[in-house]
Design an enzyme around this catalytic site. Sequence first.
Site, mmCIF file in Angstrom:
data_model
loop_
_atom_site.group_PDB
_atom_site.id
_atom_site.type_symbol
_atom_site.label_atom_id
_atom_site.label_comp_id
_atom_site.label_asym_id
_atom_site.label_seq_id
_atom_site.Cartn_x
_atom_site.Cartn_y
_atom_site.Cartn_z
ATOM 1 N NE ARG A 81 -3.630 -2.145 2.765
ATOM 2 C CZ ARG A 81 -3.389 -3.284 3.423
ATOM 3 N NH1 ARG A 81 -2.197 -3.466 3.981
ATOM 4 N NH2 ARG A 81 -4.303 -4.221 3.520
ATOM 5 C CE LYS B 276 -6.036 -0.503 5.058
ATOM 6 N NZ LYS B 276 -7.352 -0.733 4.419
ATOM 7 C CG HIS C 12 -5.130 0.460 -4.449
ATOM 8 N ND1 HIS C 12 -4.802 0.156 -3.146
ATOM 9 C CD2 HIS C 12 -6.071 -0.449 -4.818
ATOM 10 C CE1 HIS C 12 -5.517 -0.878 -2.750
ATOM 11 N NE2 HIS C 12 -6.300 -1.259 -3.740
ATOM 12 N NE ARG D 241 -3.351 -3.777 -1.141
ATOM 13 C CZ ARG D 241 -2.673 -4.494 -0.267
ATOM 14 N NH1 ARG D 241 -1.356 -4.529 -0.315
ATOM 15 N NH2 ARG D 241 -3.298 -5.193 0.668
#
Length: 344
Positions: free
Chosen positions: A193, A217, A287, A290
């Site tokens: 990320r 996260k 993103h 990703r």
Amino acid sequence: MPEIEPAFQPAGAPPALPGAAPAGPVRAANPFAVYVASLGSAGSRRAMAACLHRIAALTLTAYGTEPGPSPGETFPWAALRAEHTEMIRALIARQTTTGPDGTEQPWSPAYRNKHLSALRGVLEAAWRLGLMSTDEHRRAAAVRNFRGSRLPAGRSVHAEEFAALLRVCAADASAAGRRDAALLAVLYTTGARRSEVTGLRREDYDPGERSLRITGKGDKQRIEYVHRRAAELLGAWLAVDERTRGPLFKPVHRSGAIQHRPMTDAAVRNAVVKRRRQAGLPPMTPHDFRRTFIGNLLDAGVDLATAQALVGHASPATTARYDRRPERRRRGAVDRLPFPEFTI
């Protein structure tokens, strides 16, 4: 849709937030501040704070009150009851955004539910602070999620496009050229990320193993491995700066001087935008790398559990949303249907 009658009609300003008076220990009893501070990452804190500011602004506007700047910080969250949260849900349901073609489109179900999640979070904080009773909290927080789903946004970055990005970076002889080549290579071969990349430090990279220790996260760490060619580009960037500790990716001043602080999330996005424009490519975001990494893993036959672990998803269902193989099977099925031969 019928007009919404606000459940409470304040005379002028909304009811005062309990503890809003400038008393030291009472001021700390702010559900907004407590909830936002409890979130695990800076990105989550920014996102959920923005949701609460938006909810507060919508609600105050419905009462005919000017929201002002940062309305979520002073909004009377603890005063909300079930009738208020149902009204807020209806306000959220009405919201639209401007699409790429300039037309107004409703918020997606996931984006609506993100706001409801923030609402439930701040209500729980109010309950934990003793500003709401258990029954008041339970009823107010029982607001229903929105149903529905959307396909993942964005697109894949094709190998030819990635090569074009690296070529424009190689043509830039400055430190920024080396940094951006390494940055793009890490994005492409780890699927990290944007916030994870900005948090990387020199100490997190093991050149011998070609491994990166990434903190994702929820403060969860995982090990990712960069491709051999990506490691070469990363090594070329690290050779520009001899410091062995500190941020892995740093800003480069227009003079060419390396600034010894981490890049911001916006700086990573700007680097991607700059290089794709130089390469003459369609729009892409960090993103998208990703998304591409996950798709490439699954295309290569990597099992879903391994792909999930590599990208740090909490649920395999999230990883599965990026699987491109079902789309190709559906397209192939359509291509096998009979179609008459004709000429134009």
